[in-house]
Design a protein around this motif. Structure first.
Motif, PDB file in Angstrom:
ATOM      1  N   ARG A   1      70.181  50.947  17.421  1.00 23.98           N
ATOM      2  CA  ARG A   1      68.812  50.997  16.318  1.00 23.98           C
ATOM      3  C   ARG A   1      67.781  50.191  17.123  1.00 23.98           C
ATOM      4  O   ARG A   1      66.629  50.686  17.012  1.00 23.98           O
ATOM      5  N   ARG A   2      67.957  49.243  17.566  1.00 32.15           N
ATOM      6  CA  ARG A   2      66.875  48.372  18.141  1.00 32.15           C
ATOM      7  C   ARG A   2      66.207  48.847  19.613  1.00 32.15           C
ATOM      8  O   ARG A   2      65.247  48.568  20.081  1.00 32.15           O
TER       9      ARG A   2
ATOM     10  N   LYS B   1      64.771  58.502  19.996  1.00 27.68           N
ATOM     11  CA  LYS B   1      64.332  57.522  21.195  1.00 27.68           C
ATOM     12  C   LYS B   1      64.216  58.397  22.384  1.00 27.68           C
ATOM     13  O   LYS B   1      64.805  59.420  22.663  1.00 27.68           O
TER      14      LYS B   1
ATOM     15  N   ALA C   1      76.241  50.117  17.089  1.00 27.59           N
ATOM     16  CA  ALA C   1      75.219  50.624  16.241  1.00 27.59           C
ATOM     17  C   ALA C   1      73.816  49.961  15.954  1.00 27.59           C
ATOM     18  O   ALA C   1      72.935  50.342  16.047  1.00 27.59           O
TER      19      ALA C   1
END
Length: 346
Positions: free
Chosen positions: A83-84, A108, A79
């Motif tokens: 997110r990055r 994304k 996770a």
């Protein structure tokens, strides 16, 4: 960040990164291997992971199926990386594991790299607004597991459906038609494979490529063995390159019936053939390789020949879509030789 579950998917991530317009694709990309359980796939993935690391990729091996708690642990560990990540690259949009991870990626940028012939079906299902179902699965009612995962699958389908704000790239060597608005198709020409391996030494005679159509419940095992026997005899084949999901029992029967040398490749066949040695003719049934091998072996003089699946070879439990889909795999292939019906058993 890329998620792969098969050696072919990892190969195509390498091809995508080298063909990508983003100059920092390799340095910025972390490849997460969601390891399968079958030994052949794991072995080929280990070898492909070595090649990817040699090419400068960061590869993270995730034992995603190692026990009851593995899925939850995997999602929890991945996770923060999700997110990055600026872009998500996936190899199998039909994978329930990948679909679960897609629910966490938001808006994304998304790229789907080839997972073989399944890519053709994926684009068609997205275009028609259908739920994502592998072509060899029978339609109708869904089992308890499918019902439980239905919300995840629906969320993933929405994420994979392009919009003006969320375009989707598909990197493929497969022929695709009726491409929905918002999907950008980038052609996979196997440039990295050709630049890295070969050209191979080509010898007289033929090699055969195996298929897992028996294991997936599409083709009757006895009919398949008869077909392989007829092809091997007609074309004087010496070797049979097994698909990683073919069962040991079936391969043993094939060897006894045909005398073929059974080869268990340690890398995807595109790399094995390009590395050589390879026969001047490669025999195949309808599968991904009738599209990829002509690209990987371009300029070598090797001929790829395909034998269609006869309707009587199909199991009664096969999906109603099976015959049409397999026929389409063959008819859309370029630079292959269609074998006459006399090459297959009556």
């Amino acid at each position: 960040m890329a998620f792969v579950e098969s050696p072919v998917q990892l190969l195509n991530v390498l091809e995508w990164a080298r063909a990508s317009a983003a100059g920092d694709a390799v340095d910025a990309l972390t490849v997460v291997v969601l390891s399968p359980t079958d030994p052949m796939s794991r072995g080929q993935l280990r070898r492909m992971a070595e090649l990817a690391r040699d090419e400068g990729f960061t590869v993270r091996w995730q034992d995603a199926r190692g026990g009851a708690g593995a899925p939850l642990r995997t999602v929890r560990e991945l996770a923060p990386l999700l997110r990055r990540a600026g872009r998500i690259v996936i190899g199998d949009p039909f994978s329930r594991y990948v679909q679960l991870l897609l629910t966490l990626v938001g808006t994304k940028e998304l790229t789907v790299v080839d997972d073989g012939t399944a890519t053709m079906e994926f684009i068609g299902q997205i275009a028609r607004g259908e739920r994502l179902v592998r072509w060899h699965r029978r339609g109708g009612s869904r089992g308890p597991r499918e019902l439980v995962l239905a919300p995840v699958t629906a969320a993933a389908r929405r994420r994979l459906t392009p919009s003006e704000a969320r375009p989707v790239e598909v990197f493929t060597s497969m022929p695709v038609e009726d491409i929905p608005a918002g999907i950008t198709v980038t052609r996979n020409t196997f440039e990295w494979t050709r630049a890295t391996f070969g050209p191979p030494r080509v010898h007289e005679g033929a090699d055969m490529v195996g298929t897992s159509l028996v294991e997936t419940g599409v083709v009757d095992a006895d009919q398949y063995i008869e077909a392989v026997t007829a092809l091997a005899r007609t074309h004087k084949a010496a070797r049979y390159f097994a698909h990683r999901r073919e069962s040991a029992d079936k391969l043993h029967r094939l060897h006894l019936a045909t005398g073929l040398e059974i080869v268990r490749p340690d890398l995807p066949l595109e790399l094995i053939a390009r590395r050589g040695p390879v026969g001047s003719t490669i025999l195949s049934f309808p599968s991904t390789v009738v599209h990829t091998l002509p690209l990987a072996l371009a300029g070598t003089g090797v001929r790829v020949a395909v034998c269609d699946i006869a309707p009587e070879w199909l199991k009664s439990s096969a999906s109603p879509r099976a015959q049409g889909f397999l026929s389409g795999v063959t008819t859309t292939a370029k630079d292959v030789h269609r074998l006459p019906t006399t090459a297959s058993p009556a």
